[in-house]
Scaffold this motif. Structure first.
Motif, short mmCIF file in Angstrom:
data_model
loop_
_atom_site.label_atom_id
_atom_site.label_comp_id
_atom_site.label_asym_id
_atom_site.label_seq_id
_atom_site.Cartn_x
_atom_site.Cartn_y
_atom_site.Cartn_z
N ALA A 99 0.78 -1.20 -0.18
CA ALA A 99 0.20 -0.11 -0.11
C ALA A 99 0.83 1.29 -0.06
O ALA A 99 0.70 2.28 -0.70
CB ALA A 99 -1.06 0.16 1.14
N MET A 100 1.76 1.16 0.85
CA MET A 100 2.85 2.37 0.81
C MET A 100 3.51 2.65 -0.43
O MET A 100 3.66 3.79 -0.99
CB MET A 100 3.70 2.29 1.81
CG MET A 100 3.20 2.44 3.26
SD MET A 100 4.66 2.50 4.58
CE MET A 100 5.23 0.86 4.75
N ALA A 101 3.64 1.54 -1.32
CA ALA A 101 4.25 1.71 -2.71
C ALA A 101 3.36 2.25 -3.39
O ALA A 101 3.87 2.72 -4.69
CB ALA A 101 4.85 0.20 -2.85
N ARG A 102 2.15 1.96 -3.21
CA ARG A 102 1.15 2.93 -3.95
C ARG A 102 0.66 4.33 -3.56
O ARG A 102 -0.36 4.74 -3.91
CB ARG A 102 -0.01 1.86 -4.27
CG ARG A 102 0.23 0.75 -5.09
CD ARG A 102 -0.70 -0.53 -4.83
NE ARG A 102 -0.58 -1.42 -5.48
CZ ARG A 102 0.42 -2.35 -5.52
NH1 ARG A 102 0.99 -2.50 -4.28
NH2 ARG A 102 0.44 -3.44 -6.36
N GLY A 103 1.56 4.64 -2.54
CA GLY A 103 1.21 6.12 -1.93
C GLY A 103 0.21 6.12 -0.80
O GLY A 103 0.06 7.38 -0.36
#
Length: 150
Positions: A99-103
């Protein structure tokens, strides 16, 4: 063990979700059940992770629904015979990283007062209690938690 993003519409994954429902349904009245179904878990804005053992059997799962302001953790479950091995923490960490990699910069969840193990697990993972959010009703059986990403 291997964890990856998968489609939830698979027989062994559907069984995990059914097992989770069978565990939760006796704990709360029907109006206090906020789980999402396989169709909702299949939506484009959902990250659905499955943990599989060395034989490829689904032993745990979890999802994050990516909302514009936060990611909502849903459907975390590990088979009882596989608990105590750190699988839930690994699934949670995997989902948060994806999720963090997707912002995604914030995570939220709703769980129930009758699940002390879940409440302890999320607290150990850095989640803190907060007021209700989204479209959840004011339900005394719900506990809402939040964690900033990073």
């Amino acid at each position: 063990m291997q964890i990856s993003l998968e489609h939830p519409d698979q027989p062994d994954v559907i069984q995990l979700i059914d097992d989770l429902d069978a565990y939760q349904k006796p704990l709360y009245p029907p109006e206090s059940h906020y789980g999402i179904d396989i169709a909702a878990l299949s939506a484009a804005n959902v990250l659905f992770a499955v943990a599989r053992d060395d034989e490829g059997k689904a032993i745990g799962c979890g999802a994050i629904v990516m909302e514009p302001e936060f990611g909502e953790l849903k459907r975390m479950y590990v088979r009882p015979e596989n608990r105590g091995q750190g699988i839930a923490a690994k699934v949670l960490g995997f989902l948060e990283s994806e999720a963090m990699a997707r912002g995604c910069a914030m995570f939220r969840l709703e769980t129930g007062v009758s699940q002390p193990e879940a409440l302890s697990f999320y607290a150990r993972a850095g989640y803190a209690r907060r007021d209700r959010f989204g479209s959840y009703p004011d339900d005394p059986l719900s506990v809402f938690m939040q964690k900033d990403a990073g």
